[in-house]
Enzyme design. Structure first.
Site, PDB file in Angstrom:
ATOM      1  N   LYS A 107      52.200  56.228  36.171  1.00  0.00           N
ATOM      2  CA  LYS A 107      52.575  56.475  37.557  1.00  0.00           C
ATOM      3  C   LYS A 107      52.394  55.257  38.452  1.00  0.00           C
ATOM      4  O   LYS A 107      53.210  54.996  39.335  1.00  0.00           O
ATOM      5  CB  LYS A 107      51.778  57.656  38.117  1.00  0.00           C
ATOM      6  CG  LYS A 107      50.281  57.521  37.942  1.00  0.00           C
ATOM      7  CD  LYS A 107      49.557  58.794  38.308  1.00  0.00           C
ATOM      8  CE  LYS A 107      48.092  58.724  37.906  1.00  0.00           C
ATOM      9  NZ  LYS A 107      47.906  58.851  36.437  1.00  0.00           N
ATOM     10  N   VAL A 134      53.856  62.334  36.646  1.00  0.00           N
ATOM     11  CA  VAL A 134      53.646  62.988  37.941  1.00  0.00           C
ATOM     12  C   VAL A 134      52.746  64.217  37.883  1.00  0.00           C
ATOM     13  O   VAL A 134      51.803  64.335  38.655  1.00  0.00           O
ATOM     14  CB  VAL A 134      54.993  63.361  38.594  1.00  0.00           C
ATOM     15  CG1 VAL A 134      54.783  64.212  39.845  1.00  0.00           C
ATOM     16  CG2 VAL A 134      55.751  62.096  38.961  1.00  0.00           C
ATOM     17  N   ILE A 138      53.684  70.001  33.773  1.00  0.00           N
ATOM     18  CA  ILE A 138      54.626  70.717  34.634  1.00  0.00           C
ATOM     19  C   ILE A 138      55.989  70.032  34.606  1.00  0.00           C
ATOM     20  O   ILE A 138      56.095  68.857  34.968  1.00  0.00           O
ATOM     21  CB  ILE A 138      54.118  70.773  36.086  1.00  0.00           C
ATOM     22  CG1 ILE A 138      52.724  71.388  36.153  1.00  0.00           C
ATOM     23  CG2 ILE A 138      55.084  71.549  36.965  1.00  0.00           C
ATOM     24  CD1 ILE A 138      52.082  71.305  37.519  1.00  0.00           C
ATOM     25  N   GLY A 189      33.912  66.749  33.407  1.00  0.00           N
ATOM     26  CA  GLY A 189      34.915  65.842  32.876  1.00  0.00           C
ATOM     27  C   GLY A 189      36.203  65.792  33.666  1.00  0.00           C
ATOM     28  O   GLY A 189      37.173  65.136  33.247  1.00  0.00           O
ATOM     29  N   GLU A 192      36.500  60.967  36.974  1.00  0.00           N
ATOM     30  CA  GLU A 192      36.083  59.763  36.280  1.00  0.00           C
ATOM     31  C   GLU A 192      34.743  59.280  36.834  1.00  0.00           C
ATOM     32  O   GLU A 192      34.304  59.698  37.912  1.00  0.00           O
ATOM     33  CB  GLU A 192      37.127  58.659  36.475  1.00  0.00           C
ATOM     34  CG  GLU A 192      38.523  59.009  35.989  1.00  0.00           C
ATOM     35  CD  GLU A 192      38.629  58.997  34.471  1.00  0.00           C
ATOM     36  OE1 GLU A 192      37.712  58.471  33.813  1.00  0.00           O
ATOM     37  OE2 GLU A 192      39.647  59.507  33.955  1.00  0.00           O
ATOM     38  N   ASP A 203      46.053  57.981  43.455  1.00  0.00           N
ATOM     39  CA  ASP A 203      46.787  58.636  42.367  1.00  0.00           C
ATOM     40  C   ASP A 203      47.903  59.511  42.924  1.00  0.00           C
ATOM     41  O   ASP A 203      49.055  59.434  42.481  1.00  0.00           O
ATOM     42  CB  ASP A 203      45.810  59.467  41.529  1.00  0.00           C
ATOM     43  CG  ASP A 203      46.502  60.272  40.444  1.00  0.00           C
ATOM     44  OD1 ASP A 203      46.722  59.722  39.363  1.00  0.00           O
ATOM     45  OD2 ASP A 203      46.821  61.453  40.693  1.00  0.00           O
ATOM     46  N   LYS A 207      52.275  59.227  42.787  1.00  0.00           N
ATOM     47  CA  LYS A 207      53.129  60.344  42.395  1.00  0.00           C
ATOM     48  C   LYS A 207      54.097  60.714  43.515  1.00  0.00           C
ATOM     49  O   LYS A 207      55.260  61.049  43.259  1.00  0.00           O
ATOM     50  CB  LYS A 207      52.263  61.533  42.004  1.00  0.00           C
ATOM     51  CG  LYS A 207      51.412  61.264  40.765  1.00  0.00           C
ATOM     52  CD  LYS A 207      50.396  62.361  40.510  1.00  0.00           C
ATOM     53  CE  LYS A 207      49.567  62.070  39.268  1.00  0.00           C
ATOM     54  NZ  LYS A 207      48.523  63.089  39.029  1.00  0.00           N
ATOM     55  N   GLY A 306      45.001  66.028  31.576  1.00  0.00           N
ATOM     56  CA  GLY A 306      44.406  66.356  30.284  1.00  0.00           C
ATOM     57  C   GLY A 306      45.279  65.892  29.137  1.00  0.00           C
ATOM     58  O   GLY A 306      46.498  65.711  29.280  1.00  0.00           O
TER      59      GLY A 306
END
Length: 430
Positions: A107, A134, A138, A189, A192, A203, A207, A306
């Site tokens: 991205k 993105v 999905i 988890g 980060e 982030d 996107k 994930g």
């Protein structure tokens, strides 16, 4: 009929996502071959640490020389999941030059240099697919650029970062403070060790740039996206949101102006009504709400990050690109014909929730209301609580431009009776 010569795939990166891509390619090999019309073969895996044990991957395929791998000439598709700007950018363009199409989940690179990468793909008559960049598993990019290709998209509003949604959802449902919720996300988890890219909105902004470009057929770079993080969101903000029948989400919002002459792209925390579909997106899930002329309102929902979810999107692109290779065609490239200008944040029009710390004495409300009126910002509701000479004043406005709201807040800070501006939050989704 099944072609016997396999299509060769080079994998750049074998971390959480890359290792899952390799596993699915192996375990689902027969199904993939049937869907594509030819076998797919993992022909090489470029990594930084070659001595690490990678279950299910033939050690003879592992190399540290990613450049040599993409230059081989017999590679049909390069799957790039290393992230970052370099060496990913150079490796992708080198892959195009040596005859390979590319599937990427990068991205940051696409938001910064998507136009140049598309140009390189077109010049070499190759595909560039990036569904996984993105929203994880999905399906979103393909519906925007293919299923809605005959429609006019006016707005894309979404939760596109699972870490931030987990944190804000925990603050909302348990009453936890920001740091407590972040610690929980880290322990599970979802966050980060350095969560800056997520919680400061970098982030989501990358996107948003990608989504806006596809939705509005306009080149939108990361620098065009207005960004605010969520580290200043407090329990008091959630309490105020609940009193309004709202919750708080970190949203990516891409909009076409009412006159259709420009677009905006932004990322920031916002209050949204509990009745809005995005309000009920819990945990680390993502959801994107799309509004278009003909299709109306559409919502895409699912796990946004994930290894397995992201690998699912990568494999979907891999199948599409391999089919194109077999047919001698390429899929949709960049569509930037509209070339609409990207307006600054000051032009955005929305509602606002402002919390002020003020002196608890007569005339304060009148002073504050005058400042709002002088800057053309209409007040919808006011709520005041006072104690021991101090008071909190919560103002919710009607729709106004961000520039007008900014001027209002600057003027409020200059009032002797205003001790401070405790919180400013936009109100969306109404």
């Amino acid at each position: 009929m099944m072609r016997t010569r396999p299509l060769k795939v080079a994998l750049l990166g074998c971390g959480v996502v890359g290792s899952e891509v390799a596993r699915i390619m192996t375990t689902h090999a027969d199904d993939l071959a049937a869907r594509i019309g030819a076998p797919v073969e993992l022909a090489g895996v470029a990594v930084r640490r070659p001595d690490k044990v990678r279950e299910g991957i033939d050690p003879s395929l592992v190399t540290t020389d990613a450049t040599a791998l993409v230059k081989r000439g017999d590679i049909d598709v390069v799957v790039e999941v290393i992230g970052g700007i370099e060496p990913a950018r150079t490796l992708i363009t080198t892959a195009f030059e040596h005859g390979a199409s590319v599937v990427s989940a990068n991205k940051a690179l696409l938001a910064q240099d998507g136009a140049a990468l598309h140009a390189a793909a077109d010049e070499n008559d190759k595909d560039l697919y990036y569904e996984a960049a993105v929203a994880g598993a999905i399906p979103l990019i393909r519906p925007l650029r293919e299923s809605l290709a005959g429609d006019k998209v006016n707005r894309v509003l979404g939760i596109v970062n699972g870490t931030t949604n987990f944190i804000l959802d925990a603050m909302d449902t348990t009453g936890a403070g920001y740091q407590e919720a972040l610690d929980e996300a880290t322990a599970l988890g979802y966050a980060e060790a350095d969560p800056t890219a997520d919680v400061e909105g970098f982030d989501a902004a990358a996107k948003a740039a990608i989504l806006a470009g596809i939705a509005f057929h306009t080149r939108v770079r990361l620098d065009d996206v207005y960004r605010e993080g969520m580290t200043e969101v407090t329990a008091a903000d959630f309490a105020s949101a609940k009193e309004m029948g709202c919750t708080i989400k970190l949203l990516a919002i891409c909009e076409r102006a009412a006159d259709g002459a420009s677009v905006t792209a932004r990322v920031h925390p916002a209050m949204i009504p509990l009745s809005h579909p995005l309000a009920n997106v819990r945990g680390a899930y993502n959801a994107v709400f799309v509004e278009s002329d003909a299709a109306g309102q559409l919502m895409f929902y699912g796990p946004g990050a994930g290894g397995s979810p992201t690998a699912s999107a990568v494999l979907g692109d891999l199948v599409a690109v391999c089919r194109n290779r077999l047919s001698g065609a390429t899929g949709p490239g960049e569509s930037a014909y509209a070339a609409l200008p990207v307006s600054p944040m000051g032009d955005v029009v929305t509602r606002y929730h402002i919390s002020l710390d003020v002196a608890d004495k007569p005339g304060v409300l009148a002073q504050v209301a005058t400042v709002f009126a002088e800057h053309g910002v209409s007040i919808d509701t006011v709520r005041q609580q006072g104690k021991d000479g101090e008071a909190s004043l919560v103002v919710v406005t009607h729709r106004a431009s961000d520039a007008a709201l900014g001027g209002t807040v600057e003027a409020l800070r200059k009032l002797d009776t205003v001790r401070g501006v405790a919180s400013i939050m936009r109100v969306e989704g109404e």
